[in-house]
Design an enzyme around this catalytic site. Structure first.
Site, PDB file in Angstrom:
ATOM      1  N   SER A  91      30.738  60.939 -75.052  1.00 15.93           N
ATOM      2  CA  SER A  91      31.231  60.092 -76.142  1.00 15.93           C
ATOM      3  C   SER A  91      30.914  60.654 -77.522  1.00 15.93           C
ATOM      4  O   SER A  91      31.260  60.048 -78.533  1.00 15.93           O
ATOM      5  CB  SER A  91      30.614  58.697 -76.016  1.00 15.93           C
ATOM      6  OG  SER A  91      29.236  58.732 -76.294  1.00 15.93           O
ATOM      7  N   THR A 208      29.385  56.237 -78.821  1.00 15.36           N
ATOM      8  CA  THR A 208      29.042  56.778 -80.135  1.00 15.36           C
ATOM      9  C   THR A 208      27.538  56.788 -80.199  1.00 15.36           C
ATOM     10  O   THR A 208      26.891  56.069 -79.455  1.00 15.36           O
ATOM     11  CB  THR A 208      29.554  55.789 -81.232  1.00 15.36           C
ATOM     12  OG1 THR A 208      30.969  55.772 -81.206  1.00 15.36           O
ATOM     13  CG2 THR A 208      29.082  56.128 -82.624  1.00 15.36           C
ATOM     14  N   THR A 226      30.488  60.524 -83.363  1.00 18.62           N
ATOM     15  CA  THR A 226      31.246  60.127 -82.166  1.00 18.62           C
ATOM     16  C   THR A 226      32.425  61.050 -81.887  1.00 18.62           C
ATOM     17  O   THR A 226      32.908  61.733 -82.797  1.00 18.62           O
ATOM     18  CB  THR A 226      31.809  58.702 -82.374  1.00 18.62           C
ATOM     19  OG1 THR A 226      32.352  58.211 -81.153  1.00 18.62           O
ATOM     20  CG2 THR A 226      32.902  58.670 -83.423  1.00 18.62           C
ATOM     21  N   ARG A 236      43.827  59.659 -84.864  1.00 20.47           N
ATOM     22  CA  ARG A 236      43.204  58.331 -84.987  1.00 20.47           C
ATOM     23  C   ARG A 236      41.766  58.482 -85.499  1.00 20.47           C
ATOM     24  O   ARG A 236      40.996  59.297 -85.012  1.00 20.47           O
ATOM     25  CB  ARG A 236      43.195  57.632 -83.627  1.00 20.47           C
ATOM     26  CG  ARG A 236      42.503  56.256 -83.615  1.00 20.47           C
ATOM     27  CD  ARG A 236      41.075  56.335 -83.145  1.00 20.47           C
ATOM     28  NE  ARG A 236      40.479  55.004 -82.938  1.00 20.47           N
ATOM     29  CZ  ARG A 236      39.193  54.807 -82.721  1.00 20.47           C
ATOM     30  NH1 ARG A 236      38.359  55.813 -82.687  1.00 20.47           N
ATOM     31  NH2 ARG A 236      38.715  53.586 -82.531  1.00 20.47           N
ATOM     32  N   VAL A 237      41.428  57.709 -86.507  1.00 18.12           N
ATOM     33  CA  VAL A 237      40.063  57.713 -87.024  1.00 18.12           C
ATOM     34  C   VAL A 237      39.443  56.364 -86.724  1.00 18.12           C
ATOM     35  O   VAL A 237      40.063  55.324 -86.942  1.00 18.12           O
ATOM     36  CB  VAL A 237      40.072  57.977 -88.554  1.00 18.12           C
ATOM     37  CG1 VAL A 237      38.684  57.818 -89.133  1.00 18.12           C
ATOM     38  CG2 VAL A 237      40.619  59.373 -88.847  1.00 18.12           C
ATOM     39  N   GLY A 238      38.234  56.394 -86.201  1.00 16.99           N
ATOM     40  CA  GLY A 238      37.548  55.136 -85.884  1.00 16.99           C
ATOM     41  C   GLY A 238      36.680  54.674 -87.038  1.00 16.99           C
ATOM     42  O   GLY A 238      36.856  55.089 -88.193  1.00 16.99           O
ATOM     43  N   ASP A 239      35.729  53.828 -86.722  1.00 19.59           N
ATOM     44  CA  ASP A 239      34.864  53.251 -87.749  1.00 19.59           C
ATOM     45  C   ASP A 239      33.702  54.159 -88.136  1.00 19.59           C
ATOM     46  O   ASP A 239      33.148  54.023 -89.228  1.00 19.59           O
ATOM     47  CB  ASP A 239      34.290  51.919 -87.270  1.00 19.59           C
ATOM     48  CG  ASP A 239      33.506  52.094 -85.974  1.00 19.59           C
ATOM     49  OD1 ASP A 239      33.966  52.840 -85.088  1.00 19.59           O
ATOM     50  OD2 ASP A 239      32.423  51.500 -85.851  1.00 19.59           O
ATOM     51  N   THR A 259      28.424  50.658 -82.759  1.00 16.74           N
ATOM     52  CA  THR A 259      29.187  51.352 -81.726  1.00 16.74           C
ATOM     53  C   THR A 259      30.128  50.319 -81.110  1.00 16.74           C
ATOM     54  O   THR A 259      29.871  49.120 -81.194  1.00 16.74           O
ATOM     55  CB  THR A 259      28.274  51.938 -80.621  1.00 16.74           C
ATOM     56  OG1 THR A 259      27.549  50.867 -80.003  1.00 16.74           O
ATOM     57  CG2 THR A 259      27.301  52.957 -81.176  1.00 16.74           C
ATOM     58  N   GLY A 260      31.191  50.803 -80.489  1.00 16.57           N
ATOM     59  CA  GLY A 260      32.155  49.872 -79.903  1.00 16.57           C
ATOM     60  C   GLY A 260      33.504  50.038 -80.566  1.00 16.57           C
ATOM     61  O   GLY A 260      33.734  51.018 -81.283  1.00 16.57           O
ATOM     62  N   GLY A 262      36.167  50.556 -82.760  1.00 13.54           N
ATOM     63  CA  GLY A 262      36.151  50.840 -84.197  1.00 13.54           C
ATOM     64  C   GLY A 262      37.145  50.018 -84.984  1.00 13.54           C
ATOM     65  O   GLY A 262      36.874  49.627 -86.129  1.00 13.54           O
TER      66      GLY A 262
HETATM   67  N1  ASP Z   1      33.196  53.185 -82.584  1.00 11.93           N
HETATM   68  C1  ASP Z   1      33.786  54.316 -81.960  1.00 11.93           C
HETATM   69  C2  ASP Z   1      35.214  54.419 -82.389  1.00 11.93           C
HETATM   70  O1  ASP Z   1      35.907  53.424 -82.391  1.00 11.93           O
HETATM   71  C3  ASP Z   1      33.741  54.322 -80.489  1.00 11.93           C
HETATM   72  C4  ASP Z   1      32.569  53.646 -79.840  1.00 11.93           C
HETATM   73  O2  ASP Z   1      31.543  53.485 -80.421  1.00 11.93           O
HETATM   74  O3  ASP Z   1      32.653  53.245 -78.689  1.00 11.93           O
HETATM   75  O4  ASP Z   1      35.649  55.491 -82.665  1.00 11.93           O
END
Ligand code: ASP
Length: 360
Positions: A91, A208, A226, A236-239, A259-260, A262
Site C-alpha cells: 500500500s 497508507t 501511499t 487519481r490523487v488521494g488525500d 488512512t482510508g 481519500g
Molecule cells: N488514503 C489513501 C488514498 O485514498 C488510501 C488509504 O489510506 O487506504 O489514496
C-alpha cells in the site's frame, strides 16, 4: 504581501536540513533538533510517535532518532521510509499496488509545526521515497505540491534514482485483477480457485502510512505516504498529499493524519477538522470520533451510485484518523469495525486499538 517568516526564521528552525538530506540521500538527514526557544514552540517535555497500524517500525525508528536529537520531521520520514522500501507492504512505496494501467503512482506529504510549512508530491512515478521528495518540495521550492512528471523531474534534478517500483508480486496481483474484473471484456481469468493462495487476486484495496511525532522541545511534525487506492484511474490523487485532508499539523494545537478512503477525506478537510476539534478542547480520540461523525453525516448525501453507503445510509468505507496533541496526548478512531494504530509513548512501542464509530 510579505511572508510572516523570514528566510532567517526558516533557517533557524532547522527546516532547511534538506542540504543534509540531499548529500546523504537514502540515509536519514541527521541534524540536531532546533531549540524550542528558536522555534517559538512550547516545551512538551515528552517524546511521542503515533502511526497507522502498519507503522510499528516507523514509530520505533522515529523515537530512536528523536532521542538522539534528530528533528521530529526527519525522524518520522526515516520511520516511514522503512515501509516505503518494504516490498511486502503493498500500500506504500516500492511494492505498492499499481493503477489500472499497471503503473505505480505514489502520493506523499509532510508538514512541520514550528514553521507551518508543508510539501507534497502526487502521482509521482519511479521514485521509491516520495516522502523525501515532499520534504524537498517544502524546503527547496516556493510551492506546496508538485504532481506527475513535474514531481518526477524535480526528484531527478535532486539526484533521486529512477527505479522500477512494480514488484513481481504487485504485477501479478494487477494481472489477476485485470483478468477477473469483468466478464464483458476480452481478458480471461485462470481458474481462480485452483490458483495458489499467494497468487489469488488482491482486489480493490487501499492502505497508507501516516506518522506523527512530538519531541521534548514541543516540535510537532507529520508525514503521510501511499500508493493510494489500488487500480485507481491513472492520475487519481488521494488525500495523502493534500494538506488538511491526509495530514495537518498546527504546532500550538496538535497533528492529525489519516488512512482510508481519500475521497471521503478530501471532501471534508478531515485532518484539519480533527486538529480544529482538538483546538476546541477535545481529546485526540474525541476529535477523531467527532470528525468521523461529520464525515458519516456528509456521506449520507453522496450519490448512491458511489456505493459508499449501505441501505441504512451508514458509511460503507474504511477511514481512520490518528491524532497527537501538543501536550503529547494521543488517540485514533476508525469508521467501521476494528483497527489498530501504533504508538511509542517514550517507554513502550505497541499497537493499540482505535476507537470505532460503527461496530462494523
Ligand atoms: N488514503 C489513501 C488514498 O485514498 C488510501 C488509504 O489510506 O487506504 O489514496
Amino acid at each position: 504581501m510579505r511572508s510572516r517568516y523570514s528566510r532567517r526564521d526558516f533557517l533557524r528552525t532547522g527546516v532547511t536540513l534538506g542540504a543534509a538530506a540531499i548529500v546523504g540521500r537514502g540515509s536519514e538527514s541527521m541534524a540536531a533538533a532546533p531549540q524550542s526557544g528558536a522555534t517559538g514552540a512550547k516545551r512538551s517535555g515528552v517524546f511521542r510517535a503515533v502511526s497507522s497500524g502498519n507503522g510499528i517500525r516507523a514509530t520505533d525508528k522515529a523515537m530512536e532518532l528523536m532521542r538522539k536529537g534528530v528533528d521530529p520531521l526527519d525522524a518520522v520520514i526515516a520511520g516511514v521510509n522503512i515501509v516505503e522500501d518494504d516490498p511486502n507492504d503493498m500500500s506504500v512505496g516500492y511494492g505498492g499496488l499499481p493503477n489500472e494501467d499497471g503503473v505505480v503512482e505514489l502520493d506523499a506529504s509532510v508538514m512541520y509545526g514550528p514553521t507551518h510549512a508543508s510539501g507534497a508530491v502526487a502521482g509521482i512515478r519511479n521514485i521509491k521515497n516520495p516522502s523525501k521528495v515532499a520534504k524537498l518540495v517544502m524546503e527547496r521550492t516556493k510551492h506546496c505540491l508538485l504532481v506527475g512528471n513535474g514531481a518526477l523531474k524535480f526528484a531527478l534534478a535532486h539526484g533521486f534514482p529512477k527505479e522500477n517500483l512494480l514488484t513481481e508480486k504487485a504485477h501479478e496481483a494487477w494481472l489477476r485483477w485485470k483478468e477477473t474484473m469483468s466478464d464483458k471484456d476480452n481478458w480471461l481469468p485462470e481458474q481462480i480457485k485452483k490458483m495458489p493462495e499467494a497468487l489469488q487476486p488482491v482486489m480493490m484495496t487501499h492502505g497508507t502510512i501516516n506518522c506523527l511525532a512530538l519531541n521534548e522541545a514541543g516540535i510537532l511534525a507529520g508525514v503521510t505516504t501511499t500508493s493510494g487506492l489500488s487500480y485507481k484511474l491513472a492520475g487519481r490523487v488521494g488525500d495523502s498529499p493534500i494538506i488538511g485532508a491526509g495530514l495537518y499539523v498546527d504546532n500550538e494545537i496538535g497533528a492529525a493524519g489519516s488512512t482510508g478512503l481519500g475521497e471521503a477525506n478530501i471532501r471534508t478537510c478531515a485532518s484539519f477538522q480533527v486538529v480544529s476539534f482538538m483546538g476546541q478542547g477535545m481529546s485526540p480520540e474525541q476529535a477523531c470520533l467527532k470528525t468521523l461523525e461529520r464525515v458519516a453525516d456528509k456521506a449520507r448525501r453522496w450519490p448512491k451510485s458511489l456505493g459508499l453507503t449501505d441501505d441504512a445510509g451508514r458509511p460503507a468505507f474504511g477511514l481512520n484518523f490518528y491524532a497527537l496533541n501538543a501536550k503529547g496526548e494521543f488517540g485514533a478512531a476508525t469508521m467501521l469495525g476494528k483497527a489498530g494504530y501504533a504508538v511509542h509513548d517514550g517507554r513502550t512501542n505497541e499497537l493499540r486499538d482505535c476507537a470505532s464509530l460503527f461496530k462494523g
